[in-house]
Motif scaffolding. Structure first.
Motif, short mmCIF file in Angstrom:
data_model
loop_
_atom_site.label_atom_id
_atom_site.label_comp_id
_atom_site.label_asym_id
_atom_site.label_seq_id
_atom_site.Cartn_x
_atom_site.Cartn_y
_atom_site.Cartn_z
N UNK A 115 10.05 -16.90 -23.10
CA UNK A 115 9.46 -17.23 -21.81
C UNK A 115 10.54 -17.94 -20.98
N UNK A 116 10.45 -17.90 -19.67
CA UNK A 116 11.47 -18.57 -18.85
C UNK A 116 11.35 -20.08 -18.96
N UNK A 117 12.47 -20.76 -18.98
CA UNK A 117 12.45 -22.22 -19.07
C UNK A 117 12.74 -22.91 -17.76
N UNK A 118 13.39 -22.19 -16.84
CA UNK A 118 13.77 -22.75 -15.55
C UNK A 118 12.92 -22.08 -14.48
N UNK A 119 11.94 -22.80 -13.95
CA UNK A 119 10.98 -22.19 -13.04
C UNK A 119 10.84 -22.99 -11.75
N UNK A 120 10.47 -22.28 -10.69
CA UNK A 120 10.12 -22.91 -9.41
C UNK A 120 8.61 -22.93 -9.32
N UNK A 121 8.04 -24.10 -9.09
CA UNK A 121 6.58 -24.21 -9.01
C UNK A 121 6.14 -24.30 -7.56
N UNK A 122 5.21 -23.41 -7.20
CA UNK A 122 4.60 -23.45 -5.86
C UNK A 122 3.22 -24.09 -5.97
N UNK A 131 2.35 -18.70 -19.34
CA UNK A 131 3.54 -18.91 -20.16
C UNK A 131 3.27 -19.89 -21.30
N UNK A 132 2.47 -20.90 -21.03
CA UNK A 132 2.13 -21.85 -22.10
C UNK A 132 1.35 -21.13 -23.19
N UNK A 133 0.40 -20.31 -22.81
CA UNK A 133 -0.40 -19.56 -23.80
C UNK A 133 0.48 -18.59 -24.58
N UNK A 134 1.42 -17.95 -23.90
CA UNK A 134 2.31 -17.01 -24.58
C UNK A 134 3.17 -17.73 -25.61
N UNK A 135 3.63 -18.93 -25.26
CA UNK A 135 4.41 -19.72 -26.21
C UNK A 135 3.58 -20.12 -27.43
N UNK A 136 2.33 -20.53 -27.18
CA UNK A 136 1.45 -20.92 -28.28
C UNK A 136 1.13 -19.72 -29.17
N UNK A 137 1.02 -18.54 -28.55
CA UNK A 137 0.71 -17.34 -29.30
C UNK A 137 1.80 -16.91 -30.26
N UNK A 138 3.01 -17.39 -30.01
CA UNK A 138 4.11 -17.08 -30.90
C UNK A 138 4.02 -17.86 -32.19
#
Length: 418
Positions: free
Chosen positions: A310-317, A411-418
């Motif tokens: 998953x990307x670690x460097x993100x821009x949050x809107x 992305x948080x869910x995808x990380x947990x799914x791993x």
């Protein structure tokens, strides 16, 4: 502000509410500095101060014209002006009153009427919208770019957790999100499950009422709000659920104001107020969990980032409905940093992206310019991806972005799914 409302409006609930709001405005002009449409058009009547004056004139019995209607239509209802206003003017409530009354006095052209009726009918009818979106996704690659832009690309969708928990919350059975981005609701449930909370969707509930209400069909919007109150109330009254958790901030700000919308409906006022009190944005709810619980999630997220899953460097809107409507600022950003994401700086993060519900369809030129400006500010920090917290913003930004745009919970869910 001195007001002298006309006899036909002054003693009505709308008139009394409008007069209270108007009297707070001192015409200082601070709001013009943060109004997106004024920044683009430079017309005083396309600023909150100008629109307030137009509404004041209308309620005092002055002539209402097509020009008045157009200036009010151009308002995004982003409520940035409310954040800026030193006098606490509730502009969002005033513009709702003004738009409805001007529509009653100024007939719209047939094409506009048809467009608005189509949006209300399509977006709030789950069966119709779901069918259209499924068909669109099947042939997405063959569609013209303008149509393709309205159909989000397929994304990773986790399985809905089957475990049960004593702590339970209600998730909204939304009108467009399940079909447009079906990954968001199960991703939300995965993250809640990891925190020891069960996310529940009440099948009898549906659209929050915002689409119809903000298209000046107040009665239609109120009926949808009442239907949700009826659907959720048994679980709330029994104490089975502890909160209503909203993963779409546009819906969240509406449900959070059910107490206001239904204040004049005796059978619903108290229930609606209680529902408003229990409503939280997903980011708020996650942030309210114990520090220990959040830190238990962080190693999995950091591992997924390190593995480049998953990307670690993100821009949050931060959506306007979150930061200006719900007054929730910096909360999601802090959660993301705690979990291990690096957030890039975003200039003018307080400004609207131009989505604003149906605005991108009804005001495409202004919406496109705002999107262009927003994407430029989001991309300035060279992020790997863009995150947000509202279905409208996500779909709008995705249609013009050169990098991936997702709801942060995915992305948080995808990380947990791993």
């Amino acid at each position: 502000m001195d007001t002298h409302l006309a006899d036909w409006i002054k003693d009505t609930p709308e008139g009394k509410a409008a007069e209270t709001i108007l009297r707070k405005c001192v015409h200082c002009g601070f709001c013009t500095a943060t109004c997106p449409t004024y920044q683009i058009l430079g017309d005083e009547l396309d600023s909150p101060r100008g629109r307030i004056y137009l509404i004041k004139q209308m309620l005092e019995g002055k002539e209402v014209t097509r020009k008045t209607q157009q200036h009010l239509d151009r308002c995004l209802t982003c409520r940035n002006c409310e954040t800026t206003c030193p006098s606490g003017v509730q502009y969002g409530k005033l513009i709702d009153i003004g738009k409805k009354i001007v529509d009653e006095q100024v007939p719209r052209p047939a094409a506009e009427k048809a467009m608005r009726a189509g949006l209300k009918g399509l977006m709030t009818n789950r069966a119709l919208f779901d069918t259209g979106m499924v068909m669109g996704k099947m042939v997405r690659g063959l569609l013209p770019a303008s149509v393709k832009a309205k159909i989000p690309a397929k994304r990773y969708t986790p399985a809905w957790p089957t475990s049960k928990h004593t702590r339970k919350v209600i998730l909204l059975n939304g009108c467009v999100q399940p079909a447009m981005m079906p990954s968001i609701d199960p991703a939300t449930s995965v993250v809640l499950d990891a925190l020891g909370v069960q996310g529940m969707i009440v099948n009898e509930s549906g659209c929050c009422g915002a689409v119809k209400y903000h298209l000046n069909d107040h009665q239609g919007g109120l009926e949808q709000m009442k239907a949700n109150v009826d659907a959720w109330w048994p679980l709330i009254e029994s104490g089975e659920v502890q909160a209503l958790v909203m993963n779409a901030s546009g819906c969240g700000v509406t449900v959070r104001e059910y107490g206001h919308y239904l204040a004049d409906h005796p059978d619903y006022a108290a229930k609606a107020t209680r529902i408003s009190e229990l409503t939280m944005d997903l980011g708020e709810f996650v942030a309210a969990q114990s520090t220990e619980a959040l830190h238990q999630l962080a190693p999995k997220v950091k591992a997924a980032i390190q593995a480049e899953a998953i990307p670690g460097k993100i821009a949050f809107h931060p959506p306007c409905t979150l930061q200006h409507g719900q007054k929730v600022k910096g909360v999601v950003e802090n959660v993301l940093r705690t979990l291990g994401f690096e957030l890039t700086p975003v200039q003018d993060s307080h400004l609207c992206c131009g989505s604003a519900g149906t605005y991108s369809v009804l005001q495409p030129e202004l919406s496109a310019e705002l999107k262009k400006r927003k994407l430029a500010s989001l991309m300035a920090g060279n992020p790997q991806a863009i995150a947000s917290a509202n279905i409208g913003c996500l779909g709008h930004l995705e249609s013009g972005a050169s990098i991936e745009v997702r709801h942060w919970v995915e992305w948080v869910a995808e990380a947990l799914g791993r």
